[in-house]
Motif scaffolding. Structure first.
Motif, PDB file in Angstrom:
ATOM      1  N   GLY A  27       0.842  -1.120  -0.012  1.00  0.00           N
ATOM      2  CA  GLY A  27      -0.013  -0.152   0.050  1.00  0.00           C
ATOM      3  C   GLY A  27       0.985   1.260  -0.047  1.00  0.00           C
ATOM      4  O   GLY A  27       2.001   1.371  -0.827  1.00  0.00           O
ATOM      5  N   LYS A  28       0.709   2.272   0.919  1.00  0.00           N
ATOM      6  CA  LYS A  28       1.463   3.306   1.044  1.00  0.00           C
ATOM      7  C   LYS A  28       2.787   3.237   1.974  1.00  0.00           C
ATOM      8  O   LYS A  28       3.588   3.945   2.104  1.00  0.00           O
ATOM      9  CB  LYS A  28       0.487   4.500   1.689  1.00  0.00           C
ATOM     10  CG  LYS A  28      -0.719   5.098   0.595  1.00  0.00           C
ATOM     11  CD  LYS A  28      -1.036   6.258   1.159  1.00  0.00           C
ATOM     12  CE  LYS A  28      -2.541   6.002   1.628  1.00  0.00           C
ATOM     13  NZ  LYS A  28      -3.176   7.394   1.892  1.00  0.00           N
ATOM     14  N   ASN A  29       2.679   1.982   2.704  1.00  0.00           N
ATOM     15  CA  ASN A  29       3.675   1.841   3.517  1.00  0.00           C
ATOM     16  C   ASN A  29       4.905   1.197   3.442  1.00  0.00           C
ATOM     17  O   ASN A  29       4.494   0.038   2.650  1.00  0.00           O
ATOM     18  CB  ASN A  29       3.184   1.474   4.859  1.00  0.00           C
ATOM     19  CG  ASN A  29       1.884   2.228   5.467  1.00  0.00           C
ATOM     20  OD1 ASN A  29       2.053   3.370   5.721  1.00  0.00           O
ATOM     21  ND2 ASN A  29       0.880   1.586   6.031  1.00  0.00           N
ATOM     22  N   TRP A  30       5.828   1.138   3.603  1.00  0.00           N
ATOM     23  CA  TRP A  30       7.146   0.465   3.530  1.00  0.00           C
ATOM     24  C   TRP A  30       7.414  -0.412   4.865  1.00  0.00           C
ATOM     25  O   TRP A  30       7.249   0.083   5.899  1.00  0.00           O
ATOM     26  CB  TRP A  30       8.491   1.283   3.444  1.00  0.00           C
ATOM     27  CG  TRP A  30       8.330   1.891   1.855  1.00  0.00           C
ATOM     28  CD1 TRP A  30       7.987   3.052   1.346  1.00  0.00           C
ATOM     29  CD2 TRP A  30       9.178   1.242   0.837  1.00  0.00           C
ATOM     30  NE1 TRP A  30       8.283   3.248   0.300  1.00  0.00           N
ATOM     31  CE2 TRP A  30       8.695   2.029  -0.404  1.00  0.00           C
ATOM     32  CE3 TRP A  30       9.638  -0.030   0.783  1.00  0.00           C
ATOM     33  CZ2 TRP A  30       9.343   1.793  -1.772  1.00  0.00           C
ATOM     34  CZ3 TRP A  30      10.366  -0.374  -0.515  1.00  0.00           C
ATOM     35  CH2 TRP A  30      10.076   0.405  -1.808  1.00  0.00           C
ATOM     36  N   PHE A  31       7.847  -1.397   4.756  1.00  0.00           N
ATOM     37  CA  PHE A  31       8.058  -2.327   5.772  1.00  0.00           C
ATOM     38  C   PHE A  31       9.496  -3.079   5.432  1.00  0.00           C
ATOM     39  O   PHE A  31       9.994  -3.628   4.649  1.00  0.00           O
ATOM     40  CB  PHE A  31       7.194  -3.460   5.998  1.00  0.00           C
ATOM     41  CG  PHE A  31       5.862  -3.008   6.210  1.00  0.00           C
ATOM     42  CD1 PHE A  31       5.202  -3.083   7.728  1.00  0.00           C
ATOM     43  CD2 PHE A  31       4.884  -2.639   5.194  1.00  0.00           C
ATOM     44  CE1 PHE A  31       3.950  -2.761   7.840  1.00  0.00           C
ATOM     45  CE2 PHE A  31       3.585  -2.325   5.522  1.00  0.00           C
ATOM     46  CZ  PHE A  31       3.056  -2.330   6.824  1.00  0.00           C
ATOM     47  N   LEU A  32      10.268  -3.010   6.773  1.00  0.00           N
ATOM     48  CA  LEU A  32      11.651  -3.559   6.782  1.00  0.00           C
ATOM     49  C   LEU A  32      11.423  -4.978   7.766  1.00  0.00           C
ATOM     50  O   LEU A  32      10.943  -4.702   9.015  1.00  0.00           O
ATOM     51  CB  LEU A  32      12.744  -2.719   7.394  1.00  0.00           C
ATOM     52  CG  LEU A  32      14.019  -3.201   7.690  1.00  0.00           C
ATOM     53  CD1 LEU A  32      14.463  -4.010   6.429  1.00  0.00           C
ATOM     54  CD2 LEU A  32      15.014  -2.237   8.070  1.00  0.00           C
ATOM     55  N   ARG A  33      11.388  -5.859   7.525  1.00  0.00           N
ATOM     56  CA  ARG A  33      11.188  -7.137   8.104  1.00  0.00           C
ATOM     57  C   ARG A  33      12.383  -7.825   8.352  1.00  0.00           C
ATOM     58  O   ARG A  33      13.095  -8.402   7.522  1.00  0.00           O
ATOM     59  CB  ARG A  33       9.915  -8.058   7.575  1.00  0.00           C
ATOM     60  CG  ARG A  33       8.670  -7.283   7.545  1.00  0.00           C
ATOM     61  CD  ARG A  33       7.634  -8.248   6.995  1.00  0.00           C
ATOM     62  NE  ARG A  33       6.464  -7.509   7.170  1.00  0.00           N
ATOM     63  CZ  ARG A  33       5.583  -7.081   6.091  1.00  0.00           C
ATOM     64  NH1 ARG A  33       5.925  -7.394   4.950  1.00  0.00           N
ATOM     65  NH2 ARG A  33       4.468  -6.366   6.275  1.00  0.00           N
TER      66      ARG A  33
END
Length: 155
Positions: free
Chosen positions: A32-38
């Motif tokens: 979506g609009k969000n970035w995730f560092l997993r």
């Protein structure tokens, strides 16, 4: 994106080594609009929320100092779960004798997905025992044809 994951892997490796943990995977994705560092970590006995918290705090300190990501993102540190991904040679070797699920880039024997017991892994190829209805057969999958692989829980 691979530059971010490479840098994060470099930063997190000594942190998890100190804690006798294994780095399973690093993902940097936009949803979506969000970035995730997993960051996915594990050990033989499994990990707990406290260990995830410690890794997250220590990694956050390094990321704050270097500031390699120019925009906002969510940092998540967790276990890969029961159906953990298999990406490295060591992952496949450790999974011998276990049930796995593999998707390929192109069809092999008319199929693009295989689920069954991993019998062997030799560099460049894995050997699986799969069941099709009542028949058991052996399938060899070249590693360069694997799009994704993970452990599989079969009920």
């Amino acid at each position: 994106m691979s530059k971010v994951t490479d840098l994060v892997e470099e930063l997190v490796t000594p942190i998890i080594a100190d804690m006798n943990l294994e780095l399973v995977d690093v993902e940097y994705v936009k949803e979506g609009k969000n970035w995730f560092l997993r960051i996915f970590i594990d050990k033989d006995e499994g990990i707990d929320i406290e260990e995830c918290g410690i890794v997250s705090e220590r990694l956050s300190e390094h990321l704050d100092k270097l500031d390699p990501i120019p925009h906002n993102y969510f940092l998540e540190v967790s276990s890969p779960g029961a159906e953990r991904p298999l990406k490295k040679e060591a992952d496949f070797k450790k999974a011998i004798g276990k049930n796995i699920f593999v998707k390929t880039y192109e069809p092999l024997n008319g199929e693009k997905s295989f689920e069954g017991k991993l019998i062997d892994f030799i560099e460049g190829k894995l050997t699986m025992e799969i069941k099709v209805k009542t028949r058991t057969s052996i399938v060899e999958v070249p590693t360069d044809k694997i799009a994704s692989a993970r452990l599989a829980i079969i009920f």
